[in-house]
Motif scaffolding. Structure first.
Motif, PDB file in Angstrom:
ATOM      1  N   TRP A 121       0.721  -1.304   0.034  1.00 26.70           N
ATOM      2  CA  TRP A 121       0.041   0.032  -0.029  1.00 26.70           C
ATOM      3  C   TRP A 121       0.847   1.344  -0.031  1.00 26.70           C
ATOM      4  CZ3 TRP A 121      -0.867   4.455   2.575  1.00 26.70           C
ATOM      5  CH2 TRP A 121      -0.417   4.355   4.137  1.00 26.70           C
ATOM      6  N   ASN A 169       1.800   2.377  -3.385  1.00 26.44           N
ATOM      7  CA  ASN A 169       0.640   2.537  -4.311  1.00 26.44           C
ATOM      8  C   ASN A 169      -0.069   1.052  -4.843  1.00 26.44           C
ATOM      9  OD1 ASN A 169      -1.710   4.080  -4.752  1.00 26.44           O
ATOM     10  ND2 ASN A 169      -0.819   4.957  -6.318  1.00 26.44           N
ATOM     11  N   ILE A 229      -2.183  -1.107  -4.371  1.00 28.86           N
ATOM     12  CA  ILE A 229      -3.466  -1.571  -3.705  1.00 28.86           C
ATOM     13  C   ILE A 229      -4.014  -2.846  -3.964  1.00 28.86           C
ATOM     14  CG2 ILE A 229      -5.821  -0.528  -2.971  1.00 28.86           C
ATOM     15  CD1 ILE A 229      -3.403   1.317  -2.360  1.00 28.86           C
ATOM     16  N   ARG A 256     -10.379  -0.678   0.869  1.00 27.52           N
ATOM     17  CA  ARG A 256      -9.537  -0.190  -0.189  1.00 27.52           C
ATOM     18  C   ARG A 256      -9.939   1.161  -0.581  1.00 27.52           C
ATOM     19  NH1 ARG A 256      -8.240  -2.643  -5.111  1.00 27.52           N
ATOM     20  NH2 ARG A 256      -8.951  -4.685  -4.736  1.00 27.52           N
ATOM     21  N   ILE A 267      -7.693   3.112   2.217  1.00 32.93           N
ATOM     22  CA  ILE A 267      -6.235   3.080   1.836  1.00 32.93           C
ATOM     23  C   ILE A 267      -5.872   3.678   0.253  1.00 32.93           C
ATOM     24  CG2 ILE A 267      -4.381   1.371   1.160  1.00 32.93           C
ATOM     25  CD1 ILE A 267      -5.189   1.999   4.303  1.00 32.93           C
ATOM     26  N   GLY A 268      -6.632   3.273  -0.513  1.00 36.27           N
ATOM     27  CA  GLY A 268      -6.513   4.028  -2.000  1.00 36.27           C
ATOM     28  C   GLY A 268      -6.522   5.335  -1.992  1.00 36.27           C
ATOM     29  N   ALA A 277      -3.043   6.470  -0.153  1.00 31.64           N
ATOM     30  CA  ALA A 277      -1.575   6.032  -0.848  1.00 31.64           C
ATOM     31  C   ALA A 277      -1.020   6.953  -1.920  1.00 31.64           C
ATOM     32  CB  ALA A 277      -1.823   4.582  -1.462  1.00 31.64           C
TER      33      ALA A 277
END
Length: 117
Positions: free
Chosen positions: A17, A20, A22, A49, A52-53, A56
């Motif tokens: 993560w 990047n 993911i 997701r 975090i996405g 990131a």
């Protein structure tokens, strides 16, 4: 079948993560993950997701990682570096079950990661 430890699962997730990647990070996460983060509780892989996405891509680096491992629980302490800060610490506590991250508690100062003034 190789023996995979909670530590190796969390390390793979964290490397992915913070780079990047993911999709690879989500390969380490259970479908029914529960995450408690500042200001939000996340339930399920898709919410996690998105969370975090969304963060990131803002990373410019990661500073000083320390970890603590106790069986199926792993804690990481690090400095997520962004355009806004490189000195605000973050801590995550993971629980790994059946080879996947099933719980996460994430602690960080949300204000430190806002746009620079």
């Amino acid at each position: 079948m190789s023996h995979t430890t909670a530590r190796s699962i969390v390390q793979r997730y964290h490397r992915a993560w913070t780079s990047n990647d993911i999709d690879t990070a989500m390969d380490c996460v259970a479908d029914d993950i529960v995450c408690r983060a500042p200001g939000i509780d996340l339930h399920g892989k898709e919410q996690y997701r998105e969370f975090i996405g969304g963060f990131a891509p803002a990373l410019t680096g990661i500073g000083d990682i320390a970890e603590y491992v106790d069986g199926d629980r792993v804690a990481l302490f690090y400095y997520p570096q962004t355009a806004a800060t490189d000195t605000a610490p973050a801590a995550e506590h993971f629980t790994v079950r059946d080879g996947l991250i099933s719980e996460s508690v994430l602690v960080f100062d949300r204000m430190a990661f806002g746009p620079p003034e």
